[in-house]
Design a protein around this motif. Sequence first.
Motif, short mmCIF file in Angstrom:
data_model
loop_
_atom_site.label_atom_id
_atom_site.label_comp_id
_atom_site.label_asym_id
_atom_site.label_seq_id
_atom_site.Cartn_x
_atom_site.Cartn_y
_atom_site.Cartn_z
N UNK A 161 0.84 -1.20 0.00
CA UNK A 161 0.00 0.00 0.00
C UNK A 161 0.87 1.26 0.00
N UNK A 162 1.88 1.25 0.88
CA UNK A 162 2.76 2.42 0.98
C UNK A 162 3.50 2.65 -0.34
N UNK A 163 4.03 1.56 -0.91
CA UNK A 163 4.71 1.69 -2.19
C UNK A 163 3.78 2.28 -3.25
N UNK A 164 2.52 1.77 -3.26
CA UNK A 164 1.56 2.27 -4.25
C UNK A 164 1.31 3.76 -4.08
N UNK A 165 1.24 4.20 -2.82
CA UNK A 165 1.00 5.62 -2.58
C UNK A 165 2.15 6.45 -3.13
N UNK A 166 3.38 5.98 -2.86
CA UNK A 166 4.54 6.73 -3.34
C UNK A 166 4.54 6.80 -4.87
N UNK A 167 4.22 5.68 -5.51
CA UNK A 167 4.18 5.67 -6.97
C UNK A 167 3.08 6.59 -7.47
N UNK A 168 1.95 6.62 -6.75
CA UNK A 168 0.86 7.51 -7.15
C UNK A 168 1.31 8.97 -7.06
N UNK A 169 2.08 9.30 -6.02
CA UNK A 169 2.59 10.68 -5.90
C UNK A 169 3.47 11.02 -7.11
N UNK A 170 4.26 10.03 -7.52
CA UNK A 170 5.13 10.23 -8.68
C UNK A 170 4.31 10.52 -9.94
N UNK A 171 3.23 9.74 -10.13
CA UNK A 171 2.38 9.97 -11.30
C UNK A 171 1.72 11.34 -11.22
N UNK A 172 1.34 11.71 -10.01
CA UNK A 172 0.75 13.04 -9.82
C UNK A 172 1.73 14.11 -10.30
N UNK A 173 3.01 13.92 -9.96
CA UNK A 173 4.04 14.88 -10.37
C UNK A 173 4.12 14.97 -11.89
N UNK A 174 4.08 13.80 -12.55
CA UNK A 174 4.17 13.82 -14.02
C UNK A 174 2.96 14.51 -14.63
N UNK A 175 1.80 14.29 -14.00
CA UNK A 175 0.57 14.90 -14.49
C UNK A 175 0.60 16.41 -14.39
N UNK A 176 1.51 16.94 -13.57
CA UNK A 176 1.56 18.39 -13.39
C UNK A 176 2.40 19.08 -14.46
N UNK A 177 3.01 18.29 -15.35
CA UNK A 177 3.81 18.92 -16.40
C UNK A 177 2.92 19.41 -17.54
N UNK A 178 2.15 20.45 -17.26
CA UNK A 178 1.29 21.00 -18.31
C UNK A 178 1.69 22.42 -18.63
N UNK A 179 1.82 23.27 -17.62
CA UNK A 179 2.33 24.61 -17.83
C UNK A 179 3.57 24.76 -16.95
N UNK A 180 4.47 25.68 -17.31
CA UNK A 180 5.72 25.82 -16.54
C UNK A 180 5.47 26.04 -15.05
N UNK A 181 4.46 26.83 -14.73
CA UNK A 181 4.23 27.15 -13.32
C UNK A 181 3.84 25.91 -12.53
N UNK A 182 2.89 25.14 -13.09
CA UNK A 182 2.46 23.94 -12.38
C UNK A 182 3.56 22.90 -12.40
N UNK A 183 4.32 22.86 -13.51
CA UNK A 183 5.39 21.86 -13.63
C UNK A 183 6.42 22.05 -12.52
N UNK A 184 6.63 23.30 -12.11
CA UNK A 184 7.60 23.55 -11.05
C UNK A 184 7.14 22.86 -9.77
N UNK A 185 5.86 22.94 -9.53
CA UNK A 185 5.27 22.25 -8.39
C UNK A 185 5.43 20.74 -8.58
N UNK A 186 5.22 20.26 -9.83
CA UNK A 186 5.37 18.84 -10.12
C UNK A 186 6.77 18.35 -9.84
#
Lengths: 474, 96
Positions: A8-33
Amino acid sequence: MDSTWSLLIDSIIIAILFLALGQFKTPQIARCGNWTASFALLCAMMVVLVRNTLQEPIVVVLALAVGGAVGWLVARRVTMIQIPAMVAFQHGAGGIAAFLISFVELTRDQSDFRLVEQLSGILGIIIGAATFNGSMVASAKLAGLVRQTPILLPKHNFILVVIVVGLAAFGAFAVFSSGLPLFIASLVLIGLSILLGAVFAIRIGGADMPVLISFLNATAGVAASFCGIIIQNRLLIACGATVAASGSILTHVMCKAMNRTLFKVLVADDLQSIATAPQDQNLITPSLFPTPEPVSQDGTPIDHAVEVIRDSQTVIIIPGYGMALAHAQFEIVKITNWLKQHGKKVRFAIHPVAGRMPGHMHVLLAEADADPEMLFDLPEINSQFQETDLALIVGACDVVNPAAITAKGTPISGMPILAAHEARYVLVCNLDERPGYSGVENPLYHSPKTILLAGNAKDTLNQLLQAFDASFRS
Amino acid sequence: MVNLLLMVSVFAISFIIGYLLISRVPTRLHTPLMSMTNAISAVTILGGVLLFADDTTTFEKWLGASAIALAAFNVVGGFAITDRMLKMFKRKEPHS
């Protein structure tokens, strides 16, 4: 129960990683990603530290501190011009870590592996070591320490095949051995893979560098994944797979932009056989506009350039690697601002493989604070050239070479190009009239509507700026 | 066997989700994307740390420490450079 929790913990960490990739849409949000991704890795690190007791915590902390501090310092110091070389160097650092870890895990005394783990350990060594040295060569090329043009050894393909066969033989032997023979076989594999990386990367150069860098990005990810299989760590496998996916996408995008297959770029393309482009000027003359008055031969080219620019209402700027080499992005943005002040419509046309890595031009123009609204990709802007008064080319050659459309059998034939030749006038600020990396003559240089300002792009643009000021003061 | 199946599916699922997410990244963010995934690939640092979960010989200690140091260089450097790059993309406020 314990394993359910850890899954479960591993899955959560991987989900956070995917969330980060999903934030690569505009430069401002990507910085957060970017920060989200680093948070995911930090969590992963914490999990590992909580789950395991370290035998030598001091060594670990020391290594972490030294590596991290150097990484931080270098990241602070590096200039945007050095970014491609730096990224390639870091691919190499990732590769070396992957193969060292695979090597130690595979050969250490306690290890008792089944076939799959042993095989992935060996693959981790091969891919990691090859990625390491391939990246070092790429980085040296990008930093200008090694000639950028492809270096072709005698019987290059033969050497490659011999190395690959050697790797397969020793790899097969290593899979079924243990103890000292495995140790020695692994060392041989490391040596061969390092050689493979060099032989593989050294013949790729110039405009093919974006493909090489993207490809090494993918292999670094694959190496991390294999490393994850041998140590049975899901986080490593997942992160490696994500990186491999990213590298594959970029590689594919770059290859498509050059209309070449990955295999042709990396292995089979023989750049020695270069056909000459046809000199037929009719092919370059636009159909929409009547042939413009050829640029008169009196006065200096700069005067003509200023004259043409003053008369133009719409301008499209095409930057290339020459802009990066000359550090001319700041001058380009100054010219852009000047043009806009005088009521002209200015846009940038950016070819996907312009520069030496995917998105290279965007980073440089962002550094110079260019308005992102002005940047257009090839498919968006290519139809606009016909209605454009002036195409201003700064340090680009192959990506605007009409021979890609008209000539058959050249390295760039069929490559989608920016249709600068369709603009009413073309102003070229390149170092010289020599062909670009592909070696194909650019007929655009000899078109009657082209003004060629040879020389360092930065100097040329500064001269233009001075000439503008003078012409508007008088 | 179950374990292998699990690992293969972790790889496949991550690759597919990663592929879907990344194919939506606009061209102008490709350099920062590559720089960030580069930092992520230094996740091998976990493997380096895990080497020290068992007893190590001096030789292994050196290799392990080098691997950790290089991966740390990669991970810290990668994220820091990506951040610097993305910061540049920000439209600066006009000077008043």
